[in-house]
Design an enzyme around this catalytic site. Sequence first.
Site, PDB file in Angstrom:
ATOM      1  N   GLU A  44     -24.652 -66.994 -66.853  1.00  0.00           N
ATOM      2  CA  GLU A  44     -24.440 -67.302 -65.441  1.00  0.00           C
ATOM      3  C   GLU A  44     -24.406 -66.040 -64.585  1.00  0.00           C
ATOM      4  OE1 GLU A  44     -24.789 -70.102 -64.230  1.00  0.00           O
ATOM      5  OE2 GLU A  44     -24.413 -71.522 -65.854  1.00  0.00           O
ATOM      6  N   TYR A 127     -18.632 -70.049 -58.309  1.00  0.00           N
ATOM      7  CA  TYR A 127     -19.757 -70.749 -58.924  1.00  0.00           C
ATOM      8  C   TYR A 127     -19.793 -70.519 -60.434  1.00  0.00           C
ATOM      9  CZ  TYR A 127     -24.132 -71.715 -61.007  1.00  0.00           C
ATOM     10  OH  TYR A 127     -25.068 -72.176 -61.902  1.00  0.00           O
ATOM     11  N   ASP A 145     -24.632 -74.286 -56.728  1.00  0.00           N
ATOM     12  CA  ASP A 145     -25.569 -73.175 -56.626  1.00  0.00           C
ATOM     13  C   ASP A 145     -26.544 -73.479 -55.491  1.00  0.00           C
ATOM     14  OD1 ASP A 145     -27.367 -75.076 -57.668  1.00  0.00           O
ATOM     15  OD2 ASP A 145     -28.394 -73.567 -58.888  1.00  0.00           O
ATOM     16  N   CYS A 201     -37.515 -80.060 -55.767  1.00  0.00           N
ATOM     17  CA  CYS A 201     -37.071 -79.848 -54.380  1.00  0.00           C
ATOM     18  C   CYS A 201     -36.832 -78.358 -54.147  1.00  0.00           C
ATOM     19  CB  CYS A 201     -35.791 -80.653 -54.121  1.00  0.00           C
ATOM     20  SG  CYS A 201     -35.358 -80.823 -52.376  1.00  0.00           S
ATOM     21  N   CYS A 208     -42.804 -83.072 -52.354  1.00  0.00           N
ATOM     22  CA  CYS A 208     -42.312 -84.297 -51.722  1.00  0.00           C
ATOM     23  C   CYS A 208     -43.241 -85.489 -51.941  1.00  0.00           C
ATOM     24  CB  CYS A 208     -42.105 -84.058 -50.226  1.00  0.00           C
ATOM     25  SG  CYS A 208     -40.831 -82.814 -49.872  1.00  0.00           S
ATOM     26  N   CYS A 211     -42.367 -87.913 -54.799  1.00  0.00           N
ATOM     27  CA  CYS A 211     -41.023 -87.616 -55.272  1.00  0.00           C
ATOM     28  C   CYS A 211     -40.237 -88.905 -55.492  1.00  0.00           C
ATOM     29  CB  CYS A 211     -40.291 -86.734 -54.248  1.00  0.00           C
ATOM     30  SG  CYS A 211     -38.543 -86.487 -54.611  1.00  0.00           S
ATOM     31  N   CYS A 217     -34.365 -90.271 -49.134  1.00  0.00           N
ATOM     32  CA  CYS A 217     -34.137 -88.890 -48.710  1.00  0.00           C
ATOM     33  C   CYS A 217     -34.080 -88.805 -47.188  1.00  0.00           C
ATOM     34  CB  CYS A 217     -35.251 -87.988 -49.241  1.00  0.00           C
ATOM     35  SG  CYS A 217     -35.110 -86.269 -48.688  1.00  0.00           S
TER      36      CYS A 217
END
Length: 307
Positions: A44, A127, A145, A201, A208, A211, A217
């Site tokens: 991470e 995070y 994130d 995305c 898109c 999607c 959305c």
Amino acid sequence: MFAKPTIEASQALLHDLPRWLAAHKRDLPMRRDDVTDWGTLVFEIMSQQTPLSRVQPIWIDWMKHWPTPCDLAAASSADIIVAWANLGYPSRALRLKACAATIVAKHDGQVPLTMKELTLLPGVGTYTASALLAFRHRVRIPVLDTNIRRVLVRFLDGREFPPRSTPSKKETARAGELLPQDGRHAADVSLAMMEFGALVCTQLAPSCTGCMMRANCAWANSGFPKDQKRPTSQPYAGTDRQARGRIMKALRTAHFEGKNGLTKRRVLDAARIDGGDRYQPSRVYRALLKEGMIVYDEERKRVTLPR
């Protein structure tokens, strides 16, 4: 500012996305079930502002050399910086060493597993701590994130990008309220949103058309409005960051080849960039000295990596 999801949107986030993840999840060795808490923490920290394609081979090699906090705490700073290679922001490597030393000194060599203790470790923020607790231990906690934040504001709020560079309390609270109560399911939802943001995305070229989330959305249904303030990539060519990188690369190479450091002149020459600021080499050299990233040996008149 942050909308609550409709029933249909909740269904898509909590059920459709995890099913999508099952079919499209990348096989990343850093996320396999047998990875230790320490391995997850290293991953991470390495992946902050760094593409996973660059992180993966270095993480694998790193964990072979230093599989535990005790191993890294005992390693030389020079070897750690050399192993960090091209990940960028090499100060993270030294923070990881400091993190390992703190774990050894205060936690008997075991990674602590509370948010408070984790965020007191050098280089570990909210995070990183949340990702470790959620993905390794199935704790029900929001993981925010850049990918997850972007998916949520597009899907629920109809915005192209999050309004702030860091999550606000309201944004974090909304993300927490969205999660299912079961910790394992919550972690799957977070990981699904993260992967969806990384693969579908995306920041500047989202897929898109076709999607699976498009029908619900808010951004798509609003006609994909563009934010006036758009994220831009940080310049690199000609910057102090490039000059710093050139110095560190020269010293890493010298260390790897067994050379006894470089003269100050060689180091300054490495930092010179065509068309750059004439004072740039000296400026970045002094900054690296002050930060402890490099060391000048007065007796030998050589610049080296820290021991």
